[in-house]
Design an enzyme around this catalytic site. Structure first.
Site, PDB file in Angstrom:
ATOM      1  CE  LYS A  55      43.136 101.899 117.040  1.00 27.51           C
ATOM      2  NZ  LYS A  55      42.872 100.427 117.782  1.00 27.51           N
ATOM      3  CE1 TYR A  74      71.853 119.755 122.195  1.00 28.26           C
ATOM      4  CE2 TYR A  74      70.278 119.385 120.858  1.00 28.26           C
ATOM      5  CZ  TYR A  74      70.755 120.307 121.851  1.00 28.26           C
ATOM      6  OH  TYR A  74      69.905 121.512 122.017  1.00 28.26           O
TER       7      TYR A  74
HETATM    8  C1  LIG Z   1      43.008  99.860 116.330  1.00 31.23           C
HETATM    9  C2  LIG Z   1      42.161  98.491 116.068  1.00 31.23           C
HETATM   10  C3  LIG Z   1      42.079  98.104 114.898  1.00 31.23           C
HETATM   11  C4  LIG Z   1      42.685  98.700 113.603  1.00 31.23           C
HETATM   12  O1  LIG Z   1      43.925  98.196 113.624  1.00 31.23           O
HETATM   13  P1  LIG Z   1      44.932  98.368 112.479  1.00 31.23           P
HETATM   14  O2  LIG Z   1      45.914  97.420 112.675  1.00 31.23           O
HETATM   15  O3  LIG Z   1      45.112  99.768 112.360  1.00 31.23           O
HETATM   16  O4  LIG Z   1      44.207  97.973 111.106  1.00 31.23           O
HETATM   17  C5  LIG Z   1      40.930  97.113 114.639  1.00 31.23           C
HETATM   18  N1  LIG Z   1      40.251  96.501 115.712  1.00 31.23           N
HETATM   19  C6  LIG Z   1      40.465  96.898 116.976  1.00 31.23           C
HETATM   20  C7  LIG Z   1      39.758  96.219 118.192  1.00 31.23           C
HETATM   21  C8  LIG Z   1      41.466  98.107 117.396  1.00 31.23           C
HETATM   22  O5  LIG Z   1      41.647  98.390 118.423  1.00 31.23           O
END
Ligand SMILES: *Cc1c(COP(=O)(O)O)cnc(C)c1O
Length: 357
Positions: A33, A253
């Site tokens: 994702k 800055y």
């Molecule tokens: C994003 C997500 C994961 C992956 O999580 P990580 O901590 O990056 O391994 C797994 N399950 C769900 C439902 C998620 O939303």
């Protein structure tokens, strides 16, 4: 050409995916994702497709991007659908679909679908974000079955605190899950990266590794299995200017850094507009000309400054690793008060350059 870029090592990505499989002994959905946490979802999916059991994304838009690129492997939509009208596309493209709320269940009951879909029925086992209440879980399962519109149901839940290795909350969540699914004969999926790495006793037919695929640890403390991960992204640039300052001179800055001694300052083409965290303070590690040094002063939009005083061999054009195989993104994240997830997702403007196809 501006020297800022992110190198993506697809060989390391495959190594980390295999590690997730090996540690869990389960099938693994590679979580890609948010554009594979900034690493490029399509390229990462292509690199993994031959071996991956499937992929997971947040929403149908992300899933459609994969299908448009020719990815045929299973793709799970982690938040299911946001509107019932997405169900037709879900069936058409064979997306696997999380059902996390009763309104989604009702939408499936009312939909007319061309073919049955694969549903991952999500339980709220204690995180209290999304997921069905334990008291509704068995009934929801039976209602889903009764629709005749599902080809398979996987039982899932998500951990809130699996990154805290000595915290009992994950065990409590497993207990809630076990009670809620009692008597249901279906595959289960609970483990995200910290649970794959640190909670081997949790039952799983399917695991859902995300951050570990990219080679970053989800833990704030050293952990043996996480030490086996290979960083996938190297964020690099070059020194574009050097100046010698006497003691007592400000840099950048807000004059947040004032040289405590005669200081050689290197200016690097990298800034918060590239996703480098503006909140990274003086002292945040960097690698320059192969040696560890540190950030000094405030990060600006397109540039940041580093200390070259103790790296005399470094100068104009020296390569700089902001994070990668030497400077861990998780260490930069801790300095900046955030997590490697956000560090990666914030990446922008820099070209992604792939190797290890
Ligand atoms: C994003 C997500 C994961 C992956 O999580 P990580 O901590 O990056 O391994 C797994 N399950 C769900 C439902 C998620 O939303």
């Amino acid at each position: 050409m501006r020297p800022a870029r992110a190198l993506i090592d697809l060989q390391a990505l495959r190594h980390n995916y295999q590690l997730a499989r090996q540690l869990s002994g389960a099938r693994a959905l590679a979580v890609i994702k948010a554009d594979a946490y900034g690493h490029g979802a399509v390229r990462c999916a292509q690199a993994l497709e031959a071996e991956a059991d499937g992929f997971a994304v947040a929403c149908i838009e992300e899933g459609l991007e994969l299908r448009a690129a020719g990815i045929k492997a299973p793709v799970l939509l982690l938040e299911g659908f946001f509107e019932a009208s997405e169900l037709a596309l879900i069936a058409q493209h064979d997306f696997w679909c999380v059902v996390h709320s009763l309104w989604q269940l009702e939408a499936i009951e009312q939909a007319s679908m061309a073919k049955p879909i694969n549903v991952w029925l999500k339980l709220d086992s204690g995180m209290h974000r999304v997921g069905l209440h334990p008291k509704d879980y068995q009934a929801a399962y039976q209602r889903l079955l009764a629709t005749g519109k599902v080809s398979k149901i996987v039982l899932m839940s998500h951990f809130a605190r699996a990154d805290e290795l000595d915290c009992a909350a994950s065990n409590d969540q497993v207990a809630v899950f076990e009670a809620a699914r009692k008597g249901l004969r279906a595959e289960v999926s609970l483990r995200n990266s910290p649970a794959v790495l640190g909670w081997p006793q949790v039952p799983s037919d399917w695991v859902r590794p995300g951050i570990m695929l990219y080679g970053a640890t989800p833990f704030e403390v050293p952990q043996a299995e996480a030490a086996r991960l290979q960083p996938v992204m190297t964020l690099e640039s070059k020194v574009i200017s050097v100046r010698e300052l006497p003691a007592g001179e400000p840099v950048g800055y807000g004059a947040r850094f004032v040289s405590p001694r005669p200081t050689r300052v290197g200016v690097v083409a990298m800034g918060y507009a590239d996703g480098y965290p503006r909140l990274a303070p003086t002292g945040t590690p960097v690698l320059v000309a192969g040696k560890r040094s540190q950030l000094i002063g405030r990060v600006s939009m397109d540039m940041l400054c580093i200390d070259l005083t103790d790296v005399p061999e470094a100068g104009l054009g020296s390569p700089v690793e902001l994070w990668g195989k030497n400077v861990l993104a998780s260490d930069v994240a801790i300095q900046a008060g955030t997590i490697p997830y956000q560090i990666f997702c914030n990446l922008r403007r820099v070209p992604l350059v792939y190797s290890g196809d």
